[in-house]
Design a protein around this motif. Structure first.
Motif, PDB file in Angstrom:
ATOM      1  N   UNK A  82      66.026  33.530 123.898  1.00 41.58           N
ATOM      2  CA  UNK A  82      67.454  33.396 123.592  1.00 41.58           C
ATOM      3  C   UNK A  82      68.290  33.630 124.851  1.00 41.58           C
ATOM      4  N   UNK A  83      67.918  34.663 125.608  1.00 39.97           N
ATOM      5  CA  UNK A  83      68.652  35.017 126.834  1.00 39.97           C
ATOM      6  C   UNK A  83      68.685  33.834 127.807  1.00 39.97           C
ATOM      7  N   UNK A  84      67.541  33.186 127.995  1.00 42.87           N
ATOM      8  CA  UNK A  84      67.479  32.080 128.951  1.00 42.87           C
ATOM      9  C   UNK A  84      68.249  30.859 128.448  1.00 42.87           C
ATOM     10  N   UNK A  85      68.223  30.625 127.151  1.00 43.90           N
ATOM     11  CA  UNK A  85      69.001  29.506 126.587  1.00 43.90           C
ATOM     12  C   UNK A  85      70.489  29.751 126.825  1.00 43.90           C
ATOM     13  N   UNK A 134      54.435  27.053 125.427  1.00 49.62           N
ATOM     14  CA  UNK A 134      54.653  28.382 125.995  1.00 49.62           C
ATOM     15  C   UNK A 134      54.359  29.434 124.941  1.00 49.62           C
ATOM     16  N   UNK A 135      53.852  30.563 125.383  1.00 48.03           N
ATOM     17  CA  UNK A 135      53.535  31.646 124.457  1.00 48.03           C
ATOM     18  C   UNK A 135      54.787  32.236 123.826  1.00 48.03           C
ATOM     19  N   UNK A 136      54.642  32.776 122.637  1.00 49.88           N
ATOM     20  CA  UNK A 136      55.763  33.383 121.921  1.00 49.88           C
ATOM     21  C   UNK A 136      56.402  34.463 122.786  1.00 49.88           C
ATOM     22  N   UNK A 137      57.705  34.344 122.990  1.00 46.67           N
ATOM     23  CA  UNK A 137      58.444  35.338 123.763  1.00 46.67           C
ATOM     24  C   UNK A 137      58.108  35.393 125.240  1.00 46.67           C
ATOM     25  N   UNK A 138      57.519  34.312 125.775  1.00 44.43           N
ATOM     26  CA  UNK A 138      57.105  34.315 127.186  1.00 44.43           C
ATOM     27  C   UNK A 138      58.178  33.707 128.089  1.00 44.43           C
ATOM     28  N   UNK A 139      58.186  34.081 129.373  1.00 45.74           N
ATOM     29  CA  UNK A 139      59.110  33.457 130.325  1.00 45.74           C
ATOM     30  C   UNK A 139      58.900  31.941 130.416  1.00 45.74           C
ATOM     31  N   UNK A 140      57.653  31.491 130.282  1.00 52.30           N
ATOM     32  CA  UNK A 140      57.367  30.054 130.319  1.00 52.30           C
ATOM     33  C   UNK A 140      58.064  29.332 129.167  1.00 52.30           C
ATOM     34  N   UNK A 141      57.956  29.895 127.961  1.00 54.32           N
ATOM     35  CA  UNK A 141      58.614  29.294 126.807  1.00 54.32           C
ATOM     36  C   UNK A 141      60.132  29.316 126.992  1.00 54.32           C
ATOM     37  N   UNK A 142      60.650  30.417 127.497  1.00 56.92           N
ATOM     38  CA  UNK A 142      62.091  30.546 127.723  1.00 56.92           C
ATOM     39  C   UNK A 142      62.590  29.435 128.638  1.00 56.92           C
ATOM     40  N   UNK A 147      65.447  24.357 129.307  1.00 56.07           N
ATOM     41  CA  UNK A 147      65.511  23.032 129.923  1.00 56.07           C
ATOM     42  C   UNK A 147      65.661  21.944 128.851  1.00 56.07           C
ATOM     43  N   UNK A 148      64.847  22.015 127.808  1.00 58.19           N
ATOM     44  CA  UNK A 148      64.909  21.010 126.743  1.00 58.19           C
ATOM     45  C   UNK A 148      66.258  21.028 126.031  1.00 58.19           C
ATOM     46  N   UNK A 149      66.786  22.224 125.767  1.00 53.11           N
ATOM     47  CA  UNK A 149      68.033  22.331 125.007  1.00 53.11           C
ATOM     48  C   UNK A 149      69.267  22.064 125.865  1.00 53.11           C
ATOM     49  N   UNK A 150      69.085  21.941 127.164  1.00 57.56           N
ATOM     50  CA  UNK A 150      70.219  21.519 127.999  1.00 57.56           C
ATOM     51  C   UNK A 150      70.419  20.006 127.886  1.00 57.56           C
ATOM     52  N   UNK A 151      69.424  19.307 127.294  1.00 53.34           N
ATOM     53  CA  UNK A 151      69.492  17.843 127.173  1.00 53.34           C
ATOM     54  C   UNK A 151      69.409  17.342 125.736  1.00 53.34           C
ATOM     55  N   UNK A 152      68.986  18.201 124.798  1.00 51.30           N
ATOM     56  CA  UNK A 152      68.763  17.792 123.409  1.00 51.30           C
ATOM     57  C   UNK A 152      69.444  18.770 122.458  1.00 51.30           C
ATOM     58  N   UNK A 153      69.732  18.293 121.238  1.00 54.31           N
ATOM     59  CA  UNK A 153      70.399  19.148 120.247  1.00 54.31           C
ATOM     60  C   UNK A 153      69.490  20.216 119.674  1.00 54.31           C
ATOM     61  N   UNK A 154      68.185  19.953 119.665  1.00 55.88           N
ATOM     62  CA  UNK A 154      67.230  20.908 119.130  1.00 55.88           C
ATOM     63  C   UNK A 154      65.866  20.613 119.709  1.00 55.88           C
ATOM     64  N   UNK A 155      64.938  21.548 119.515  1.00 54.40           N
ATOM     65  CA  UNK A 155      63.576  21.371 120.023  1.00 54.40           C
ATOM     66  C   UNK A 155      62.615  22.079 119.082  1.00 54.40           C
ATOM     67  N   UNK A 156      61.335  21.689 119.195  1.00 52.15           N
ATOM     68  CA  UNK A 156      60.287  22.338 118.417  1.00 52.15           C
ATOM     69  C   UNK A 156      59.272  22.920 119.392  1.00 52.15           C
ATOM     70  N   UNK A 157      58.926  24.173 119.179  1.00 51.07           N
ATOM     71  CA  UNK A 157      57.874  24.804 119.973  1.00 51.07           C
ATOM     72  C   UNK A 157      56.546  24.462 119.309  1.00 51.07           C
ATOM     73  N   UNK A 158      55.614  23.964 120.105  1.00 52.02           N
ATOM     74  CA  UNK A 158      54.313  23.531 119.596  1.00 52.02           C
ATOM     75  C   UNK A 158      53.674  24.617 118.733  1.00 52.02           C
ATOM     76  N   UNK A 159      53.351  24.249 117.502  1.00 51.35           N
ATOM     77  CA  UNK A 159      52.675  25.088 116.500  1.00 51.35           C
ATOM     78  C   UNK A 159      53.466  26.337 116.097  1.00 51.35           C
ATOM     79  N   UNK A 160      54.746  26.376 116.419  1.00 53.24           N
ATOM     80  CA  UNK A 160      55.501  27.620 116.206  1.00 53.24           C
ATOM     81  C   UNK A 160      56.790  27.437 115.397  1.00 53.24           C
ATOM     82  N   UNK A 161      57.688  26.569 115.811  1.00 53.91           N
ATOM     83  CA  UNK A 161      58.919  26.403 115.051  1.00 53.91           C
ATOM     84  C   UNK A 161      60.061  25.826 115.862  1.00 53.91           C
TER      85      UNK A 161
END
Length: 196
Positions: A82-85, A134-142, A147-161
């Motif tokens: 959330x912080x990085x978004x 990216x792993x749950x709560x990881x800097x990689x996922x952040x 990056x994805x949400x700076x260009x898209x309205x929403x995103x899905x994390x693989x196998x997560x939500x």
């Protein structure tokens, strides 16, 4: 100070409202997912393990956006995300849900791919939906999500939500419901096409 307490009170009530809606509509299981709202250089975020349909002021933590906080330890495991978004986008609210059809479509698409809606609303409102890794709560996922949400309205994390930002929680909720709706229609359409 009284004004900030009033704003903080209104924010957690909004978080509670949308937490109940997410659970009632099957977009998340009660103890999973998280919600945050930006308040200047801070954010209010649900505590780790909070049942989203039972949010109270005790289930919400205020943490810094630019720096880590001693309260990060009790905040959601996705606080770093959330912080990085918030750092990289204009979002003022974020909803992370575990929408079942969106998760299934992410598994079918794969990390780094996009989910292409087949319904007209999804095509118009969302466009392509990125699937990020990216792993749950990881800097990689952040980083990947920001990056994805700076260009898209929403995103899905693989196998997560799903992660959906907005100017308000209402807007983030609408994006969440549209993500799940488009993924559900796509799944059912492709299932029907196989059976033809």
């Amino acid at each position: 100070m009284a004004f900030f307490l009033y704003i903080s009170h209104k924010m957690w009530q909004e978080m509670a409202k949308y937490g109940r809606k997410l659970v009632e509509h099957g977009l998340v299981e009660s103890n999973f997912g998280n919600i945050s709202v930006r308040a200047g250089d801070k954010m209010l975020i649900t505590r780790s393990g909070t049942a989203l349909d039972e949010i109270t002021d005790d289930n919400v933590v205020e943490v810094e956006i630019q720096d880590t906080s001693s309260l990060d330890i009790i905040a959601s495991s996705e606080t770093v995300v959330h912080r990085e978004i918030y750092r990289q986008t204009s979002a003022l609210a974020i909803i992370h849900a575990h929408c079942p059809y969106a998760v299934v479509e992410s598994l079918l698409a794969g990390t780094g791919e996009v989910i292409v809606p087949v319904d007209s609303e999804g095509q118009y409102f969302l466009g392509n939906i990125p699937v990020v890794g990216g792993g749950i709560g990881s800097p990689e996922l952040a980083e990947n999500l920001a990056d994805a949400l700076s260009k898209h309205k929403g995103a899905v994390v693989y196998s997560h939500g799903t992660f959906a930002p907005g100017r308000t929680l209402g807007e983030a909720y609408i994006v969440t419901t549209q993500l799940e709706h488009s993924c559900r229609v796509k799944y059912l359409y492709e299932l029907a096409a196989i059976k033809k």
